[in-house]
Design a protein around this motif. Structure first.
Motif, PDB file in Angstrom:
ATOM      1  N   GLY A 261      29.158  -8.173  67.373  1.00 54.58           N
ATOM      2  CA  GLY A 261      30.526  -7.836  67.743  1.00 54.58           C
ATOM      3  C   GLY A 261      31.504  -8.911  67.307  1.00 54.58           C
ATOM      4  O   GLY A 261      31.315 -10.078  67.631  1.00 54.58           O
TER       5      GLY A 261
ATOM      6  N   MET B 201      31.076  -9.076  72.095  1.00 54.95           N
ATOM      7  CA  MET B 201      30.639  -8.236  73.204  1.00 54.95           C
ATOM      8  C   MET B 201      29.154  -8.446  73.464  1.00 54.95           C
ATOM      9  O   MET B 201      28.651  -8.096  74.528  1.00 54.95           O
ATOM     10  CB  MET B 201      30.891  -6.770  72.875  1.00 54.95           C
ATOM     11  CG  MET B 201      32.361  -6.399  72.959  1.00 54.95           C
ATOM     12  SD  MET B 201      32.576  -4.678  72.536  1.00 54.95           S
ATOM     13  CE  MET B 201      34.340  -4.498  72.780  1.00 54.95           C
TER      14      MET B 201
ATOM     15  N   HIS C 270      26.442  -2.335  66.183  1.00 55.54           N
ATOM     16  CA  HIS C 270      27.295  -2.219  67.360  1.00 55.54           C
ATOM     17  C   HIS C 270      28.436  -1.249  67.068  1.00 55.54           C
ATOM     18  O   HIS C 270      29.014  -1.268  65.985  1.00 55.54           O
ATOM     19  CB  HIS C 270      27.834  -3.614  67.669  1.00 55.54           C
ATOM     20  CG  HIS C 270      28.969  -3.671  68.627  1.00 55.54           C
ATOM     21  ND1 HIS C 270      28.941  -3.057  69.851  1.00 55.54           N
ATOM     22  CD2 HIS C 270      30.158  -4.316  68.556  1.00 55.54           C
ATOM     23  CE1 HIS C 270      30.084  -3.306  70.481  1.00 55.54           C
ATOM     24  NE2 HIS C 270      30.839  -4.059  69.715  1.00 55.54           N
TER      25      HIS C 270
ATOM     26  N   MET D 245      32.059   0.235  69.104  1.00 58.13           N
ATOM     27  CA  MET D 245      32.945   0.146  70.268  1.00 58.13           C
ATOM     28  C   MET D 245      34.147   1.050  70.032  1.00 58.13           C
ATOM     29  O   MET D 245      34.495   1.343  68.890  1.00 58.13           O
ATOM     30  CB  MET D 245      33.374  -1.290  70.518  1.00 58.13           C
ATOM     31  CG  MET D 245      34.006  -1.994  69.330  1.00 58.13           C
ATOM     32  SD  MET D 245      34.475  -3.679  69.758  1.00 58.13           S
ATOM     33  CE  MET D 245      34.650  -4.425  68.152  1.00 58.13           C
TER      34      MET D 245
HETATM   35 CU   LIG Z   1      32.618  -4.892  70.176  1.00 59.40          CU
END
Ligand SMILES: [Cu+2]
Length: 691
Positions: free
Chosen positions: A95, A99, A277, A279
């Motif tokens: 991230g 994160m 990842h 998000m």
């Molecule tokens: Cu992230």
């Protein structure tokens, strides 16, 4: 949690070598002269965020952006300034906002210990350790005595009321005298957490983890092969502009060790990880209008090795070795409502470090001992060209893209680290300490290669958009620290004072890039937002200084007192008289523990002072003081069964952790931009069954 005073022998005998937790099973936090080892198995940690354990060591704290995202802070430094290794491996988070900090890949119940180096980190421990180092060891299982395989294992379950969460994990070990196998699995799930005036949204989380390990031993040789798979699902990070949708990671390591006790130790390790990842700003929090939906898909590919040899002789040991680590990052932003929209946030942003080091530990005589280390690191970084829809549509963004694509992005830093420590034992009870060091940190890929103003800042969470500076210099910290370890039969004290002068400290400063400023203002007009003008990562000068201490006092065989005191101050040391951003407030903890043969109980008070030394350039808000009461008890029901329960924040105090960030998700209980409150009263229980 149980803390007993560290026995006299610990501070006395362990002059230069870190104490292994298994030698002192009684202790939860094991002290040596320059490390604090937290025995995770004995530790009553219910939080899904292992980083919270750090608060039990002097000087350490946690920057938190959500329930799984604890970013270690040590003596005012945080993020990539703190080295983190897991069984000798390291990784770079996928991230761009951290994160998934490195420590989030360590699973509580499968760990043997969490070791925090106190102050100056030996050069052999980590390549870049300007701000400290954390070393996590997982439980590999023991080799057996004979040729027949024996089976053992552990089952851990816990639950807490503040977010209706549960955590279940199990590990099974099979071993004989030559082979050992480990299979482990973990699942956890939590809902939005409560605070006295409502709920903190979104702070739900879900995560699974699977581990396989195989070890082979013959004579003094051991080979260990480990594989881990991390699967994090929807998890909130209200202090950041998006929430976690997925974090999927494969972690591999192969390690060879030759160990002839007190003669020679050789370790060769190879490791890698593949982390992916995603998000979004629309799944867990109230979604913005369709044109502003954003999804970020990011990845890191990590590879590394370490070769380290220690030769022991009559008066000490010499360690030498070399190591390398390479990380490659991609990050792409899209909008599922608009197939035309894209941003190449980072395109093959690469960071490679190669290091060589030499370290000598010497016991000169009954009074004096010392450690001297030298390390040379070469850091090479580069990134590929980028593009984005805004750069096609808007002249300001086009100018940022073109100047990035036309610049020399490859950068090479040559960094020299030095560390020298000396201990002087005056009496059987007091050991004086003095350490000096020079430590470097080359910039992160975000600090160099963030070309479009975005909040991709390794989790700074100050709400500002940033741009990077390709030509940044490495940070150089010159540090001095001093203190003593005092220990008699009932009292232990280990105070330290420290001072670091950091040349070229990397800090966001008000951007002077007219294209970056124009872009942010134009986006505000287009989207009806009011983001402040961007910051730019810049070299400034800084100093950090302070005091920390842990102490323990055995009142009588049943009752003991223990605690921590931490103070750190971080400020600019150039023409600006600003303070450094997100520095832990002064704090102290006192624990009273009663220990009976089959159970222990602890009464804990934690006090934080206000933090009014805040950063103006980051628009950091002052925070208020607070005090907390926590209670817990552990019952060793049988030799196989341990039950624990407790209450955190007994008085349901409304408070804001200065390191907890500001709210960026629409929530009727917490205003946008307000400091995020910490959790309210939490009842928890845990069962550990060993077989
Ligand atoms: Cu992230």
């Amino acid at each position: 949690m149980r803390i007993k005073p560290y026995p006299v022998i610990m501070v006395m005998l362990v002059c230069t070598l870190p104490v292994q937790a298994d030698h002192l099973e009684e202790l939860v936090v094991t002290a040596s002269q320059d490390t604090r080892t937290i025995d995770v198995a004995d530790e009553l940690l219910i939080s899904s965020d292992l980083a919270q354990l750090l608060k039990r060591a002097p000087g350490a704290n946690v920057n938190s952006n959500g329930p799984l995202t604890g970013i270690p802070q040590y003596r005012g430094m945080y993020g990539s300034r703190i080295a983190m290794s897991m069984d000798g491996t390291q990784l770079a988070p996928s991230g761009p906002n951290w994160m998934d900090p490195p420590l989030s890949y360590a699973v509580g119940g499968q760990l043997e210990s969490l070791k925090i180096y106190r102050g100056i980190v030996p050069v052999s421990v980590a390549a870049e350790s300007i701000g400290g180092a954390i070393d996590v060891k997982s439980t590999q299982g023991e080799f057996g005595a004979g040729e027949n395989f024996e089976l053992g294992g552990r089952l851990i379950g816990n639950a807490q009321s503040v977010n209706d969460s549960y955590h279940v994990e199990s590990a099974v070990y099979a071993s004989n005298n030559r082979n050992r196998v480990r299979v482990a699995a973990m699942t956890e799930n939590g809902d939005d957490a409560e605070f006295p005036d409502g709920k903190i949204r979104p702070t739900e989380y879900e995560r699974q983890r699977y581990d396989l390990g195989y070890g082979f031993r013959t004579g003094n040789h051991t080979v260990q092969l480990d594989y881990g798979y991390n699967d994090t699902g929807d998890s909130g990070t209200p202090a950041l502009p998006m929430d976690i949708e997925t974090i999927k990671g494969d972690l591999y390591s192969l390690r060879y060790n030759f160990d002839r006790s007190e003669v020679l130790n050789v370790t060769v390790s190879l490791f890698g990880s593949d982390l992916d990842h995603t998000m979004t700003n629309y799944l867990l929090r109230e979604a913005p209008k369709a044109s502003q939906w954003r999804r970020n898909s990011a990845s890191s590919d990590n590879m590394g090795f370490k070769f380290i040899t220690t030769v022991f002789d009559n008066t000490g040991s010499s360690t030498f070795g070399f190591d390398g680590f390479s990380a490659k990052h991609n990050s792409d932003i899209d909008n599922p409502n608009n197939p035309m929209f894209f941003v190449e946030n980072f395109n093959h942003a690469r960071r490679e470090i190669l290091g060589v080091f030499l370290e000598r530990k010497e016991d000169f005589n009954a009074h004096w001992s010392g450690e001297l280390g030298i390390r040379f690191n070469r850091v090479e970084m580069d990134a590929d060209k980028v593009n984005a829809t805004p750069a096609i549509m808007m002249p300001a963004a086009a100018s940022l893209r073109d100047s990035f694509n036309n610049s020399k992005r490859r950068q090479v830093d040559n960094n020299l680290d030095l560390a020298a420590k000396a201990w002087f034992r005056t009496t059987d009870n007091i050991n004086w300490y003095l350490g000096v060091a020079q430590k470097n940190r080359s910039p992160s890929y975000q600090e160099r290669y963030l070309w479009l103003p975005l909040q991709a800042t390794a989790g700074l969470a100050d709400g500002y958009t940033y741009t990077g500076t390709i030509a940044l210099n490495p940070e150089v910290s010159r540090q001095i620290e001093s203190g003593l370890n005092y220990s008699n039969s009932t009292l232990t004290l280990a105070p330290r004072i420290f001072y670091s002068k950091v040349k070229d400290y990397i800090q966001g400063t008000t951007s002077e890039d007219t294209a970056a400023i124009a872009f942010v203002r134009m986006m505000n007009r287009q989207n009806g937002t009011n983001n402040p003008d961007p910051l730019q990562f810049s070299n400034v000068d800084a100093q950090l200084y302070g005091f920390d201490m842990d102490w323990a006092w055995q009142l009588n065989p049943r009752w003991s007192l223990s605690g921590l005191v931490n103070y750190v101050r971080g400020k600019r040391d150039d023409s600006s008289d600003d303070n450094l951003y997100r520095i832990a407030a002064p704090n102290a903890t006192v624990r009273l523990t009663y220990t009976a043969p089959a159970w222990t109980a602890t009464f804990e008070t934690v006090g934080y002072a206000k933090q009014d030394d805040v950063s103006a350039v980051n628009d950091e808000r002052e925070s208020s003081s607070y005090g907390l009461i926590n209670l817990n008890a552990t019952w060793y029901a049988t030799s196989n069964l341990q039950l624990a329960a407790g209450v955190d924040n007994v008085l349901d105090e409304h408070y804001e952790d200065h390191l907890g960030g500001y709210n960026q998700a629409i929530n009727s209980d917490i205003a946008l931009g307000a400091p995020l409150p910490s959790y309210g009263t939490n009842l928890f229980a845990r069962v550990i069954y060993t077989f």
